[in-house]
Motif scaffolding. Sequence first.
Motif, short mmCIF file in Angstrom:
data_model
loop_
_atom_site.label_atom_id
_atom_site.label_comp_id
_atom_site.label_asym_id
_atom_site.label_seq_id
_atom_site.Cartn_x
_atom_site.Cartn_y
_atom_site.Cartn_z
N ARG A 148 0.82 -1.21 0.00
CA ARG A 148 0.00 0.00 0.00
C ARG A 148 0.86 1.27 0.00
N LEU A 149 2.00 1.18 0.66
CA LEU A 149 2.90 2.34 0.72
C LEU A 149 3.77 2.48 -0.52
N GLY A 150 3.67 1.52 -1.44
CA GLY A 150 4.41 1.63 -2.69
C GLY A 150 5.69 0.84 -2.76
N TYR A 151 6.00 0.09 -1.72
CA TYR A 151 7.17 -0.77 -1.80
C TYR A 151 6.90 -1.88 -2.81
N ARG A 152 7.93 -2.26 -3.55
CA ARG A 152 7.80 -3.30 -4.59
C ARG A 152 8.46 -4.61 -4.19
N ARG A 153 9.27 -4.57 -3.15
CA ARG A 153 10.03 -5.75 -2.75
C ARG A 153 10.17 -5.76 -1.23
N LEU A 154 10.20 -6.97 -0.67
CA LEU A 154 10.46 -7.16 0.75
C LEU A 154 11.78 -7.91 0.89
N TYR A 155 12.49 -7.57 1.93
CA TYR A 155 13.76 -8.21 2.24
C TYR A 155 13.75 -8.54 3.73
N LEU A 156 14.39 -9.62 4.12
CA LEU A 156 14.52 -9.96 5.53
C LEU A 156 15.68 -10.91 5.71
N THR A 157 16.15 -10.98 6.94
CA THR A 157 17.10 -12.03 7.30
C THR A 157 16.58 -12.71 8.56
N LYS B 244 11.11 -11.05 -1.44
CA LYS B 244 9.84 -11.35 -2.08
C LYS B 244 9.42 -10.12 -2.86
N GLU B 245 9.09 -10.33 -4.11
CA GLU B 245 8.59 -9.24 -4.95
C GLU B 245 7.11 -9.04 -4.62
N LEU B 246 6.71 -7.78 -4.57
CA LEU B 246 5.31 -7.45 -4.31
C LEU B 246 4.67 -6.93 -5.59
N PRO B 247 3.53 -7.47 -5.96
CA PRO B 247 2.82 -6.90 -7.10
C PRO B 247 2.20 -5.57 -6.68
N LEU B 248 2.37 -4.56 -7.47
CA LEU B 248 1.78 -3.27 -7.13
C LEU B 248 0.35 -3.26 -7.64
N LEU B 249 -0.57 -3.70 -6.78
CA LEU B 249 -1.97 -3.85 -7.16
C LEU B 249 -2.81 -2.66 -6.75
N VAL B 250 -2.28 -1.83 -5.88
CA VAL B 250 -3.03 -0.66 -5.42
C VAL B 250 -2.21 0.59 -5.70
N GLU B 251 -2.88 1.72 -5.73
CA GLU B 251 -2.19 2.99 -5.91
C GLU B 251 -1.35 3.26 -4.66
N PRO B 252 -0.03 3.49 -4.81
CA PRO B 252 0.79 3.72 -3.63
C PRO B 252 0.42 5.00 -2.90
N VAL B 253 0.58 4.97 -1.60
CA VAL B 253 0.31 6.12 -0.75
C VAL B 253 1.60 6.43 0.00
N LEU B 254 2.65 6.81 -0.72
CA LEU B 254 3.93 7.03 -0.09
C LEU B 254 3.86 8.14 0.94
N HIS B 255 4.40 7.84 2.11
CA HIS B 255 4.53 8.79 3.22
C HIS B 255 3.21 9.28 3.76
#
Length: 171
Positions: free
Chosen positions: A106-115, A150-161
């Motif tokens: 929702r915030l417009g990120y396209r990818r997730l990363y974690l360890t 993990k790649e995120l599909p951008l399915l919604v209009e991002p609401v950055l910040h």
Amino acid sequence: MTDEVLWTRPGAPEVAEMMAELLHEYVSRYGPVAGERMERFPDDTLTPPDGRLMVLLREGVAVAGGAFRRHDSTTAELKRIWTHSSYRRQGLARRVLEVLEAEAERLGYRRLYLTTGPRQPEARGLYLAAGYTPLFDVTVPPAGPLPFEKELPLLVEPVLHAATPGLRGSG
């Protein structure tokens, strides 16, 4: 049974037990150095505008939670994924992932990363089952941090910040 998603801040009362138990878990698996590693990331990175912290409440008790922070302009890094020891094996960690993924998207990120750590096989299994791609050789016994993406599909209009609706408990 319906759990309530609460977007909150690291200093909020509902987060204190979660962080204490998470720290205990890490120290029991990795020793005192785990506490130092948890302190590497300031709490304010887990808050708006670039990060979020959530807990799942069941009858007012925090049963699971997690957070993300900005890793780079298109990537959110998941942090502090946790399930209370009395509530494990109920799918709560998967639910936390779903909520965090949706908010990051929702915030417009396209990818997730974690360890995750090599002494957390249940976390490794969770991320593999949830569609995260290992950035390490899964055929080799783990020795150090295990990165995933993990790649995120951008399915919604991002609401950055944008402010997070319903943010409460800003203690």
